[in-house]
Design a protein around this motif. Structure first.
Motif, PDB file in Angstrom:
ATOM      1  N   GLN A 148      11.731  -2.447  20.970  1.00 38.63           N
ATOM      2  CA  GLN A 148      12.576  -3.545  20.491  1.00 38.63           C
ATOM      3  C   GLN A 148      13.074  -3.227  19.083  1.00 38.63           C
ATOM      4  N   SER A 149      14.213  -3.765  18.744  1.00 43.31           N
ATOM      5  CA  SER A 149      14.787  -3.569  17.417  1.00 43.31           C
ATOM      6  C   SER A 149      14.257  -4.663  16.496  1.00 43.31           C
ATOM      7  N   VAL A 150      13.279  -4.309  15.672  1.00 44.43           N
ATOM      8  CA  VAL A 150      12.629  -5.292  14.796  1.00 44.43           C
ATOM      9  C   VAL A 150      12.510  -4.777  13.363  1.00 44.43           C
ATOM     10  N   ALA A 151      13.475  -4.017  12.918  1.00 47.33           N
ATOM     11  CA  ALA A 151      13.406  -3.401  11.589  1.00 47.33           C
ATOM     12  C   ALA A 151      13.314  -4.461  10.492  1.00 47.33           C
ATOM     13  N   ALA A 152      14.123  -5.510  10.584  1.00 45.07           N
ATOM     14  CA  ALA A 152      14.098  -6.553   9.563  1.00 45.07           C
ATOM     15  C   ALA A 152      12.770  -7.313   9.596  1.00 45.07           C
ATOM     16  N   GLU A 153      12.305  -7.627  10.793  1.00 47.12           N
ATOM     17  CA  GLU A 153      11.021  -8.327  10.921  1.00 47.12           C
ATOM     18  C   GLU A 153       9.871  -7.478  10.403  1.00 47.12           C
ATOM     19  N   LEU A 154       9.963  -6.167  10.646  1.00 50.57           N
ATOM     20  CA  LEU A 154       8.920  -5.256  10.176  1.00 50.57           C
ATOM     21  C   LEU A 154       8.874  -5.230   8.648  1.00 50.57           C
ATOM     22  N   ALA A 155      10.031  -5.194   8.016  1.00 51.18           N
ATOM     23  CA  ALA A 155      10.073  -5.199   6.548  1.00 51.18           C
ATOM     24  C   ALA A 155       9.515  -6.507   5.992  1.00 51.18           C
ATOM     25  N   VAL A 156       9.870  -7.626   6.622  1.00 50.42           N
ATOM     26  CA  VAL A 156       9.366  -8.928   6.174  1.00 50.42           C
ATOM     27  C   VAL A 156       7.855  -9.012   6.378  1.00 50.42           C
ATOM     28  N   ALA A 157       7.368  -8.508   7.500  1.00 51.66           N
ATOM     29  CA  ALA A 157       5.930  -8.548   7.776  1.00 51.66           C
ATOM     30  C   ALA A 157       5.156  -7.686   6.780  1.00 51.66           C
ATOM     31  N   LYS A 158       5.686  -6.510   6.440  1.00 53.45           N
ATOM     32  CA  LYS A 158       5.036  -5.651   5.442  1.00 53.45           C
ATOM     33  C   LYS A 158       5.008  -6.341   4.082  1.00 53.45           C
ATOM     34  N   LEU A 159       6.117  -6.971   3.726  1.00 45.94           N
ATOM     35  CA  LEU A 159       6.188  -7.693   2.461  1.00 45.94           C
ATOM     36  C   LEU A 159       5.188  -8.855   2.448  1.00 45.94           C
ATOM     37  N   ASP A 160       5.065  -9.561   3.566  1.00 51.57           N
ATOM     38  CA  ASP A 160       4.104 -10.667   3.654  1.00 51.57           C
ATOM     39  C   ASP A 160       2.667 -10.183   3.476  1.00 51.57           C
ATOM     40  N   VAL A 161       2.359  -9.012   4.038  1.00 52.00           N
ATOM     41  CA  VAL A 161       1.010  -8.451   3.878  1.00 52.00           C
ATOM     42  C   VAL A 161       0.751  -8.121   2.407  1.00 52.00           C
ATOM     43  N   LEU A 162       1.728  -7.518   1.758  1.00 48.22           N
ATOM     44  CA  LEU A 162       1.555  -7.176   0.341  1.00 48.22           C
ATOM     45  C   LEU A 162       1.420  -8.429  -0.522  1.00 48.22           C
ATOM     46  N   LYS A 163       2.211  -9.457  -0.228  1.00 42.87           N
ATOM     47  CA  LYS A 163       2.100 -10.713  -0.972  1.00 42.87           C
ATOM     48  C   LYS A 163       0.724 -11.343  -0.759  1.00 42.87           C
ATOM     49  N   ALA A 164       0.263 -11.340   0.480  1.00 40.40           N
ATOM     50  CA  ALA A 164      -1.043 -11.930   0.783  1.00 40.40           C
ATOM     51  C   ALA A 164      -2.160 -11.165   0.074  1.00 40.40           C
ATOM     52  N   LYS A 165      -2.051  -9.841   0.040  1.00 42.39           N
ATOM     53  CA  LYS A 165      -3.064  -9.044  -0.666  1.00 42.39           C
ATOM     54  C   LYS A 165      -3.012  -9.295  -2.169  1.00 42.39           C
ATOM     55  N   GLY A 166      -1.827  -9.469  -2.709  1.00 34.68           N
ATOM     56  CA  GLY A 166      -1.697  -9.801  -4.131  1.00 34.68           C
ATOM     57  C   GLY A 166      -2.308 -11.152  -4.449  1.00 34.68           C
ATOM     58  N   ASP A 167      -2.066 -12.126  -3.568  1.00 27.83           N
ATOM     59  CA  ASP A 167      -2.674 -13.448  -3.754  1.00 27.83           C
ATOM     60  C   ASP A 167      -4.194 -13.379  -3.658  1.00 27.83           C
ATOM     61  N   LEU A 168      -4.689 -12.546  -2.733  1.00 23.31           N
ATOM     62  CA  LEU A 168      -6.149 -12.375  -2.614  1.00 23.31           C
ATOM     63  C   LEU A 168      -6.718 -11.749  -3.881  1.00 23.31           C
ATOM     64  N   LEU A 169      -6.036 -10.765  -4.409  1.00 27.68           N
ATOM     65  CA  LEU A 169      -6.495 -10.121  -5.639  1.00 27.68           C
ATOM     66  C   LEU A 169      -6.505 -11.122  -6.794  1.00 27.68           C
ATOM     67  N   SER A 170      -5.470 -11.957  -6.890  1.00 26.71           N
ATOM     68  CA  SER A 170      -5.419 -12.987  -7.935  1.00 26.71           C
ATOM     69  C   SER A 170      -6.570 -13.977  -7.778  1.00 26.71           C
ATOM     70  N   ALA A 171      -6.853 -14.376  -6.547  1.00 27.11           N
ATOM     71  CA  ALA A 171      -7.954 -15.310  -6.299  1.00 27.11           C
ATOM     72  C   ALA A 171      -9.296 -14.677  -6.661  1.00 27.11           C
ATOM     73  N   ALA A 172      -9.447 -13.389  -6.364  1.00 29.82           N
ATOM     74  CA  ALA A 172     -10.699 -12.701  -6.701  1.00 29.82           C
ATOM     75  C   ALA A 172     -10.865 -12.605  -8.218  1.00 29.82           C
ATOM     76  N   VAL A 173      -9.782 -12.331  -8.930  1.00 25.79           N
ATOM     77  CA  VAL A 173      -9.844 -12.275 -10.395  1.00 25.79           C
ATOM     78  C   VAL A 173     -10.219 -13.649 -10.956  1.00 25.79           C
ATOM     79  N   GLU A 174      -9.620 -14.703 -10.426  1.00 27.01           N
ATOM     80  CA  GLU A 174      -9.954 -16.061 -10.867  1.00 27.01           C
ATOM     81  C   GLU A 174     -11.426 -16.368 -10.601  1.00 27.01           C
ATOM     82  N   TRP A 175     -11.940 -15.913  -9.477  1.00 27.92           N
ATOM     83  CA  TRP A 175     -13.362 -16.129  -9.175  1.00 27.92           C
ATOM     84  C   TRP A 175     -14.230 -15.406 -10.205  1.00 27.92           C
ATOM     85  N   HIS A 176     -13.857 -14.173 -10.535  1.00 31.73           N
ATOM     86  CA  HIS A 176     -14.649 -13.421 -11.515  1.00 31.73           C
ATOM     87  C   HIS A 176     -14.588 -14.072 -12.898  1.00 31.73           C
ATOM     88  N   LEU A 177     -13.441 -14.603 -13.263  1.00 30.42           N
ATOM     89  CA  LEU A 177     -13.342 -15.331 -14.536  1.00 30.42           C
ATOM     90  C   LEU A 177     -14.221 -16.587 -14.512  1.00 30.42           C
TER      91      LEU A 177
END
Length: 186
Positions: A142-171
């Protein structure tokens, strides 16, 4: 290409922190409270006045009018010791209440950030599952190039949010250790 996500992410401890045990620990081991206890039990009115005055000029010696000064001159040292012990006792009681409130607030903050980090971890799993689904559809032709880019971006955003939450927990963990009086010992 090097991944932006750290290979060893910050970990959030899953252990519960008991507020009552933390308060008891703080009340027993905080150096400021122990100093006030020693000062109260020392019996030295002049030392108590000097320490309280150095800590906060409003807590030191109370100016006496002529009648009180005359009465204190009769039994000067015991009356001064009692007055100083009473002042130190009042300051100690107020400081203990403040320490208890600080510890309880720090425990609540720590537990809140732990919950936030757990929620962000679930968001990462959901984003990764969505990415895997889109990749499977791409592998099926299937042709899902745009969806694939959005999904990759969502994973990176979610990982960034997780990292921010972990830093807040450590603080928050550092704030709890400070409220417990452990940072002064470290």
């Amino acid at each position: 290409a090097r991944p932006l996500w750290p290979s060893d992410p910050l970990r959030v401890k899953p252990d519960d922190v008991g507020a009552e045990a933390a308060v008891a620990t703080a009340l027993q081991f905080r150096s400021d409270l122990n100093l006030l206890r020693e000062l109260r039990d020392s019996g030295s009115g002049e030392l108590a006045d000097a320490v309280l005055d150095a800590a906060n000029p409003l807590l030191g010696s109370v100016p006496r009018d002529g009648a009180i000064a005359a009465l204190c001159a009769l039994g000067k040292e015991p009356a001064q010791r009692r007055a100083a012990r009473d002042r130190v006792g009042e300051v100690l009681a107020a400081r203990e209440r403040q320490a208890e409130a600080e510890v309880r607030a720090a425990v609540a903050l720590l537990m809140g950030h732990r919950s936030s980090a757990a929620a962000r971890a679930l968001d990462v799993r959901a984003a990764e599952a969505k990415l895997a689904e889109v990749r499977a559809r791409a592998a099926a032709g299937q042709s899902v190039a745009a969806e694939l880019a959005v999904a990759k971006l969502d994973v990176l955003k979610a990982k960034g949010d997780l990292l921010s939450a972990a830093v807040e927990w450590h603080l928050a963990e550092v704030r709890l250790r400070a409220a417990l009086g452990a940072l002064a010992r470290e």
